[in-house]
Design an enzyme around this catalytic site. Structure first.
Site, mmCIF file in Angstrom:
data_model
loop_
_atom_site.group_PDB
_atom_site.id
_atom_site.type_symbol
_atom_site.label_atom_id
_atom_site.label_comp_id
_atom_site.label_asym_id
_atom_site.label_seq_id
_atom_site.Cartn_x
_atom_site.Cartn_y
_atom_site.Cartn_z
ATOM 1 N N GLY A 1 -10.033 -3.960 -5.261
ATOM 2 C CA GLY A 1 -9.605 -4.030 -6.663
ATOM 3 C C GLY A 1 -8.617 -2.960 -7.088
ATOM 4 N N GLY A 2 -8.033 -2.219 -6.145
ATOM 5 C CA GLY A 2 -7.050 -1.210 -6.518
ATOM 6 C C GLY A 2 -5.780 -1.821 -7.089
ATOM 7 C CG LEU A 3 -2.284 -5.286 -6.238
ATOM 8 C CD1 LEU A 3 -1.096 -4.443 -6.678
ATOM 9 C CD2 LEU A 3 -1.887 -6.229 -5.108
ATOM 10 C CD GLU B 1 -13.250 -10.844 -4.608
ATOM 11 O OE1 GLU B 1 -13.791 -9.796 -4.235
ATOM 12 O OE2 GLU B 1 -13.728 -11.610 -5.476
ATOM 13 C CE LYS C 1 -4.336 -1.647 0.402
ATOM 14 N NZ LYS C 1 -5.473 -1.247 -0.424
ATOM 15 C CB SER D 1 -8.742 -2.985 7.951
ATOM 16 O OG SER D 1 -7.934 -3.561 6.934
ATOM 17 C CG ASN E 1 1.865 -4.831 8.358
ATOM 18 O OD1 ASN E 1 2.981 -4.769 8.854
ATOM 19 N ND2 ASN E 1 1.536 -4.168 7.263
ATOM 20 C CG ASP F 1 -16.873 -7.471 -3.567
ATOM 21 O OD1 ASP F 1 -16.523 -6.517 -4.285
ATOM 22 O OD2 ASP F 1 -16.200 -7.849 -2.593
ATOM 23 C CG ASN G 1 -1.678 -3.923 5.287
ATOM 24 O OD1 ASN G 1 -1.042 -3.862 6.331
ATOM 25 N ND2 ASN G 1 -2.033 -5.075 4.739
#
Length: 326
Positions: free
Chosen positions: A184-186, A203, A54, A79, A307, A209, A81
Site C-alpha cells: 500500500g505504499g504507492l 491485488e 520504486k 523481492s 522486471n 489483504d 523492485n
C-alpha cells in the site's frame, strides 16, 4: 516486526518528492490506450532506470537521511523492485546498502540488485523465515536505517510523486487511478497526491489483504497457506498502520485478480503498448481488462514494473497465444 516512524506522510511531502524527481529524471510516458471501447491512459513506470516505480520512494527517503545516517548506510527488504530502487539511489548518493531478499526472488531482480552494488542478504521465504526480523537484526548490528518498502512515510511520499507527475501530464487530476497494490505504499502515496481522484487498489487473489482490510475497517493479514501467485512484486502479508491510515479514508473497494487475468494483461501491454510488464506490474491493467473496475476517459492505470525473467515472459506469451488472448 518492523518499527514504524512516528511521522505521518503528507501531501506537502509528496510535492517535495515530486520536485526532487523532476530534477532527477524525465517523466515516464502516459500512454493512451483503448480498453472496452473507452480511451484511458497507462502510466509506463516500466521505463524507469530500474524498470519500476520504486526508484521514487527510495530516492526521496535516502535524500532525507541525515549526514550521520548516510555514513552508516541503509537496510531494505524486497523481492526485487524496491531492492533495485534502494540500490540505485544508494549508488548515486555514495551510501552503503544491504538488501534482504528471498531465495526464490526473480533471478533478473537478484542479479540487477547485485549489479547496482548492493549487498544481498538471502532469506528463505518458503521456509518461513521472518524478513523483518532479519532486517531489524542487521539494523541493530550495523547501526543502519531501515528503508521499508511501504511502511515508511518518506517512501510513501516518494511513490506519490507519480500522481503529481500524472496530473501535470494530463493537465488535471485523473478521475480515477487503478493501482497495483502490495503493502500500500504507492496506493497511499497516490491518494495523498491526487485528493480528487478515486483510488482503486488491485491485488492478487489470495493476497488481497488490503481489500479485506478496507471491507472490515481494520488491518487484516493474509491467511495461512495462501495460494501461489505469479505477482511476486505485490506479494505482501499485510499493510501497515501508516499506510492504512490513508487507505481507509481514501480508497474505493479493492479488487483481486487471478494469475490468468494477469497473464492476459501482460500480453495486452506487449501487443498494444509494446511494453514488457512483469506480473505484479500488470495487476491494475488486469482488473481494467476484466471489467472489475469502472473506466472513463479520466482513468489512469499504473504499469508499475517490467522486471521479469525472459524465459518466464516468453512462456507467458506462448501460453496466452494458445488461449486466444490478444
Amino acid at each position: 516486526m518492523f518499527r514504524e516512524s512516528p511521522r505521518a506522510p503528507t501531501r506537502d511531502g509528496v510535492l517535495r518528492a515530486a520536485e526532487k524527481m523532476a530534477a532527477l529524471l524525465p517523466p515516464t510516458p502516459l500512454l493512451p490506450v483503448e480498453i472496452n471501447r473507452v480511451r484511458v491512459h497507462a502510466k509506463a513506470e516500466v521505463l524507469q532506470p530500474i524498470g519500476a516505480f520504486k526508484i521514487r520512494g527510495a530516492w526521496h527517503r535516502l535524500t532525507e537521511l541525515t549526514p550521520e545516517e548516510r555514513a552508516a548506510g541503509v537496510i531494505a527488504v524486497s523481492s526485487g523492485n524496491h531492492a533495485q530502487g534502494v540500490a540505485w539511489a544508494a549508488r548515486e548518493l555514495g551510501i552503503d546498502a544491504a538488501i534482504v531478499m528471498p531465495a526464490d526472488a526473480s533471478k533478473v531482480k537478484l542479479a540487477a540488485t547485485r549489479a547496482l552494488g548492493a549487498e544481498v542478504v538471502i532469506y528463505d521465504r518458503a521456509g518461513g523465515e521472518d524478513r523483518d526480523q532479519i532486517a531489524n537484526a542487521l539494523c541493530e548490528e550495523r547501526g543502519r536505517v531501515l528503508v521499508h518498502a511501504y511502511a515508511d512515510p518518506w517512501v510513501i511520499e516518494g511513490q506519490g510523486s507519480m500522481g503529481i507527475e500524472i496530473a501535470r501530464q494530463l493537465g488535471r487530476d485523473p478521475s480515477r487511478i487503478i493501482v497495483c497494490c502490495g503493502g500500500g505504499g504507492l496506493t497511499a502515496g497516490l491518494a495523498l497526491a491526487c485528493p480528487g481522484s478515486a483510488i482503486h487498489p488491485v491485488e492478487p487473489e489470495g493476497w488481497d489483504d488490503v481489500r479485506l482490510s478496507l471491507e472490515r475497517g481494520e488491518i487484516v493479514r493474509v491467511g495461512p497457506n495462501p495460494p501461489r501467485t505469479i505477482c511476486d512484486a505485490i506479494q505482501t502479508p499485510s499493510t501497515a498502520p501508516v499506510n492504512f491510515a490513508v487507505l481507509k479514508e481514501r480508497c474505493e473497494p479493492g479488487v483481486a485478480v487471478s494469475d490468468d487475468e494477469v497473464r492476459a494483461a501482460q500480453r495486452f501491454a506487449f501487443a498494444k503498448l509494446r511494453l514488457v510488464v512483469e506480473p505484479g506490474g500488470a495487476a491494475a491493467l488486469a482488473a481494467a481488462l476484466a471489467g472489475k473496475v469502472p473506466l472513463d476517459e479520466g482513468t489512469v492505470i499504473t504499469l508499475t514494473g517490467g522486471n521479469t525473467d525472459a524465459e518466464d515472459f516468453a512462456a507467458m506469451l506462448s501460453a496466452t497465444a494458445r488461449l486466444g488472448c490478444i
